[in-house]
Scaffold this active site. Structure first.
Site: not given
Length: 597
Positions: A216, A227, A303-305
């Site tokens: 995150v 992203s 992967v970054e929320t």
């Protein structure tokens, strides 16, 4: 990337439909409460404690014994088991079977930062949906999914409501660092943490084609929700760069179709807290997961929320990303495995070739439309600095610069044959070679060898500790020298599949080399000195030499700092005296163009 002003409403509606659809896996449609996380049961307001991971792991294996294997791959410093799951409907549930069937392995890890726990809850939900056949049917026939729900287990159990003050939900979560206060996503190269050593052993056993790390964000408030970054795409093997770029584009496209506003770069502002400064893409160094795997000629994905989304949205988007990745690997994994094998073979010929050790964004700028919020920047009467305040009721498109073209910032030339580690330093280097699965051998007898030696002309120790170590940077140069290597010295050949990893560990200019992480600091500490009165006498004797006298006087003339420094002036003579320690400033890893006997 340019986005339309009309897309946000349509995408928000699509995402809302997705969150409310049966495929989101509401507990009422499952039929087996033992397979539901506390998070899902609570409507994704809470997340469960670590004990739930073990329970779910066993429940999945009991429900689908032919498709799920639950196992432990390590133990944390606080004594907790590190759980993992292998999932595949192909019947391949161990590394040997996966290799025998030539199946791609996808490692997906959650909770490396245990406060950013979306990956754990999304992963269990997606696993159930795949196994029940309600989502992406057939995907698990063509790959093995290696799922680590929580990497930072001890940090996960440091549970509290304020461990992520810049994040919305869940109600409580774990902590960023381990029980030893180490950040695992800075530890891939130095591998100090027991958890990282266990993870690298798992990686060595399974050799995943792709490692997906679920996080995150931190940072500003805006409307982009996720992203996706992949390496190789800028760095590493050229063919794998093509594959990595294709994977990233396909995953982003699928996320966008599902209502997301996905980014191909990490949205860290180029100037802290100032949206007008825009963004700069980067190639992350190998202390980070997705920077590390490209050195192994494998794909790494971050992967970054977005932290300011509510937890239900973040879990849904993370689940979408997991499914998109698994579908891409199911479709293209065979070709990508072949490309990875070719990259392994090509890496064996990197000796004597230029290697990029670090990258930076160039000054080339592209203006993008970025989905943000209205904001103000005003002087703060508290901090005395500029203060940014966002208004989330007023969407705004920011027209801001993006620097996305990467250019090498540090380069080297790999030695033709490999590296030599003198016996006195072998006990420091050998465990790191072993944990990374690198090839090396120990010299059985003393050997005389022509080598390249790096001698430092400037030694800069960091003033503060970083991840429990004092980092070090050197200025200097390589030069040819003869060396006498004791028995027990190590030879690390370049001609091996992980040659890039060898260079990144052992070249002193590499940002995450063993040297820069402080493993050789003692080599750059002086241990013997002349007393001042002795040095004065020696200097006067040496000044009788016309050449020494001329060099000294020229240095006084050209270098005011030197002229004003009594200690430096005396050291000028000490360095030319036979008593000078010739090992001081010598990097204790040598390059060689010929393999030792």
């Amino acid at each position: 990337m340019t986005v339309s002003r009309l897309r946000p409403l349509a995408r928000a509606a699509t995402l809302a439909c997705l969150l409310l659809s049966p495929l989101a896996g509401a507990a009422s449609t499952i039929g087996d409460a033992d397979l539901v996380t506390e998070s899902e049961a609570s409507g994704f307001h809470r997340t469960g404690r670590y004990q739930e991971v073990g329970r779910l792991c066993q429940a999945f294996a009991a429900r689908w014994p032919a498709a799920v294997r639950c196992f432990d791959y390590g133990t944390t410093p606080e004594g907790r088991p590190m759980h993992a799951m292998a999932l595949s409907t192909s019947g391949a549930l161990d590394p040997a079977a996966a290799r025998a069937r030539k199946l791609p392995v996808v490692l997906i890890q959650g909770g490396i930062h245990a406060g950013e726990i979306d990956g754990k809850d999304a992963g269990f939900q997606v696993a159930r949906q795949l196994l029940q056949g309600t989502r992406a049917r057939g995907t698990l026939d063509r790959l093995v999914w290696l799922f680590v729900p929580v990497f930072n287990v001890d940090g996960h159990e440091r549970f509290g409501p304020w461990n992520r003050p810049n994040q919305r939900g869940p109600e409580q979560m774990g902590f960023r660092a381990t029980a030893q206060n180490l950040n695992l996503n800075r530890d891939y190269m130095k591998a100090d943490a027991p958890e990282m050593q266990a993870m690298l052993a798992l990686v060595e056993q399974w050799d995943p084609l792709l490692a997906m790390d679920l996080h995150v964000t931190d940072g500003a408030k805006f409307r982009h929700d996720v992203s996706v970054q992949v390496e190789p795409s800028h760095a590493g093997d050229a063919t794998l760069q093509r594959d990595g770029a294709a994977l990233r584009a396909a995953v982003i496209a699928q996320l966008d179709r599902q209502g997301s506003h996905a980014l191909p770069f990490y949205p860290a502002l180029a100037q802290n807290d100032n949206p007008a400064a825009g963004f700069a893409d980067e190639v992350y160094p190998p202390r980070f997961s997705h920077g590390y795997f490209q050195l192994r000629n494998r794909l790494g994905m971050l992967v970054e929320t977005h932290a300011w989304l509510r937890y239900p949205q973040r879990v849904a988007i993370t689940g979408n990303a997991i499914v998109a990745v698994l579908q891409q690997v199911a479709a293209h994994g065979a070709a990508w495995r072949a490309d990875a094998a070719a990259a392994d073979q090509a890496a064996t010929a990197l000796g004597g070739q230029p290697q990029v050790l670090d990258w930076k964004a160039s000054d080339q700028v592209r203006m993008i439309d970025f989905l943000g919020y209205a904001y103000t920047r005003t002087p703060s009467d508290v901090s005395g600095a500029q203060m940014t305040q966002y208004d989330e009721t007023r969407p705004q498109v920011w027209h801001i610069p993006l620097r996305e073209t990467m250019t090498p910032s540090v380069t080297t030339t790999a030695p033709r044959a490999g590296y030599l580690v003198p016996a006195g330093w072998a006990s420091i280097v050998e465990p790191k070679l072993r944990v990374h699965g690198l090839q090396y051998r120990r010299l059985d007898a003393e050997a005389a060898q022509q080598v390249q030696a790096f001698r430092a002309t400037k030694i800069d120790f960091d003033k503060t500790s970083t991840e429990g170590r004092q980092r070090l940077k050197l200025s200097g140069a390589w030069a040819d020298e003869p060396a006498q290597l004791p028995a027990g010295s190590l030879f690390v050949p370049i001609a091996q599949p992980r040659a890039r990893l060898v260079v990144a560990l052992l070249d002193p200019a590499a940002p995450d080399s063993l040297l820069q992480w402080g493993l050789f600091n003692a080599a750059f500490e002086r241990k013997e000195y002349m007393e001042g009165y002795v040095a004065e006498e020696v200097a006067r004797q040496m000044l009788r030499d016309r050449q020494v006298k001329a060099q000294f006087e020229q240095r006084l003339k050209d270098d005011p700092d030197f002229a004003a420094n009594p200690r430096a002036r005396l050291e000028f003579f000490a360095r030319r005296h036979p008593s000078w320690d010739t090992r001081y400033g010598l990097y204790p890893v040598l390059g060689t163009d010929t393999a030792p006997p």
